[in-house]
Design a protein around this motif. Structure first.
Motif, PDB file in Angstrom:
ATOM      1  N   MET B  86       5.742  78.234  26.400  1.00 55.37           N
ATOM      2  CA  MET B  86       5.461  76.956  27.071  1.00 55.37           C
ATOM      3  C   MET B  86       6.170  75.807  26.368  1.00 55.37           C
ATOM      4  N   MET B  87       6.177  75.844  25.014  1.00 54.34           N
ATOM      5  CA  MET B  87       6.837  74.757  24.291  1.00 54.34           C
ATOM      6  C   MET B  87       8.341  74.775  24.544  1.00 54.34           C
ATOM      7  N   ALA B  88       8.938  75.989  24.580  1.00 55.62           N
ATOM      8  CA  ALA B  88      10.377  76.072  24.842  1.00 55.62           C
ATOM      9  C   ALA B  88      10.691  75.547  26.232  1.00 55.62           C
ATOM     10  N   LYS B  89       9.817  75.893  27.184  1.00 55.15           N
ATOM     11  CA  LYS B  89      10.033  75.441  28.561  1.00 55.15           C
ATOM     12  C   LYS B  89       9.931  73.918  28.643  1.00 55.15           C
ATOM     13  N   ALA B  90       8.931  73.357  27.959  1.00 56.22           N
ATOM     14  CA  ALA B  90       8.777  71.900  27.968  1.00 56.22           C
ATOM     15  C   ALA B  90       9.983  71.238  27.313  1.00 56.22           C
ATOM     16  N   LEU B  92      13.046  72.420  27.161  1.00 51.31           N
ATOM     17  CA  LEU B  92      14.181  72.504  28.091  1.00 51.31           C
ATOM     18  C   LEU B  92      14.054  71.441  29.169  1.00 51.31           C
TER      19      LEU B  92
END
Lengths: 167, 132, 89
Positions: B86-90, B92
């Motif tokens: 989720m943090m990587a997606k946020a 990005l």
């Protein structure tokens, strides 16, 4: 859902067993009262929430799933050692990079499991899944050979998952 | 009792070391995506071995089986990759800066563009990948 | 011997907490701050478990479990806020 599903007394046996065990673990006891309470909860809660369930692919080969679990557990320990060495070592030599891995599996549960496995194992973190569920984007801490990384993810983790869920 | 204390101390020290390495990585690494690696990996094993030590300690101290710490371990092992994802997606989504020498720019662009499949250049990779 | 090891690891985790706090204040982007908060809560779980072993009391387990649950939910909520600009839609 074509017709109204048939009424079953224990609609989610696995989840019921899990609820029973977790309740006993939370109270850290094997007293008769708690066993009775756990059994009551494990029986009633699935009856109430059964309608909320999404259909998911089921595990076809439990033995292979156990083997996969042990493999991932071992890889987690190795991954931690490798990442610890990389963190404490020189930063100049590190070559981070993004990689797009093509996916052969297309259901939600196997993709989630694959992404979690990729996050927990050596030097890679899953970042995103493309909207049509055909690509998994990952970030590698030290990318040496892109094709070798994709190949190892596909053979080591994706192939067993595909076999376990039979899709 | 002595060698049990030895094992306990070993697990406690190992756990503390991994937690410390995770935080050092968080403070030291140059860009966000690299920092993401340190806490997700190092801290799961760190907390895991601390909880193993705690299980052993209370089992021996009260001379009865005490394994309820395994709940926290399982919970952390399930949630750590999910929160990392989720943090990587946020990151990005808000277009966090990457290090200049980061490879795979087209994959990064494709992921930032809202998760659409990458262009033709990567489709060649796909064929290579499925041949392997 | 165990007491010494516990004290030593307490110091190590305190340093780890300080390092994550530094990243929380310093962090150039919002995502860095979320990551620092995530690390802070995992470090505090470890600190509480160590404290429980040091005091020899099993009561600290509930606190650690609650922090684990709430920490994950708060990380998820913060990421959702960055992704959507809203938490409950």
């Amino acid at each position: 859902m074509d017709a109204k599903p048939r009424f079953r007394l224990v609609p989610m046996p696995v989840q019921s067993a899990l609820l029973f065990v977790v309740w006993l673990l939370m109270n850290n006891t094997l007293a008769v009262g708690h066993i009775f309470l756990a059994a009551t909860l494990a029986f009633t809660i699935p009856l109430l929430v059964n309608g909320l369930q999404n259909p998911q692919p089921t595990v076809r080969k439990p033995l292979l799933a156990l083997r996969y679990f042990l493999l991932v557990l071992m890889d987690i320990v190795i991954a931690n050692m490798q990442v610890a060495v990389l963190i404490l070592g020189p930063l100049k030599k590190m070559q981070p990079g993004f990689v797009a891995v093509p996916l052969d599996i297309n259901q939600n549960l196997p993709i989630t499991l694959l992404a979690s496995t990729v996050s927990l194992t050596p030097g890679t973190v899953s970042c995103d899944v493309s909207e049509d569920k055909r690509w998994l984007y990952i970030h590698a801490l030290n990318l040496v050979d892109e094709q070798a990384l994709i190949h190892s993810i596909k053979t080591r983790y994706e192939a067993p998952l595909k076999e376990i869920f039979g899709c | 009792m002595n060698w049990i204390e030895l094992i306990l101390s070993f697990f406690v020290l190992l756990g503390g070391l991994f937690m410390l390495i995770g935080s050092i990585g968080l403070a030291r690494l140059p860009d966000f995506y690299m920092r993401l690696h340190a806490p997700t990996k190092a801290t799961t094993l760190g907390v895991g071995s601390l909880l193993i030590a705690s299980m052993l300690f209370f089992s021996i101290k009260n001379s009865m089986f005490s394994i309820h710490e395994i709940l926290i371990t399982i919970f952390l092992f399930i949630t750590a990759p999910v929160s990392a994802h989720m943090m990587a997606k946020a990151a990005l989504h808000v277009d966090t800066d990457t290090l200049e020498r980061t490879q795979g720019v087209e994959a990064h662009k494709a992921a930032t563009a809202g998760g659409n499949p990458p262009a033709k250049a990567d489709l060649v990779n796909k064929q290579k990948g499925s041949e392997n | 011997m165990l007491k010494t090891a516990l004290l030593l690891v307490n110091v190590m985790i305190a340093i780890a907490l300080l390092l994550s706090l530094w990243r929380l204040i310093q962090g150039p982007s919002l995502a860095d701050r979320i990551l620092a908060l995530d690390t802070l809560y995992i470090n505090s779980i470890a600190l509480i478990i160590l404290l429980g072993m040091y005091m020899g009391s099993p009561l600290y387990f509930e606190a650690a479990l609650l922090i684990a649950l709430l920490g994950f939910v708060s990380t998820a909520a913060l990421c959702k806020y960055l992704l959507r600009g809203d938490i409950i839609e």
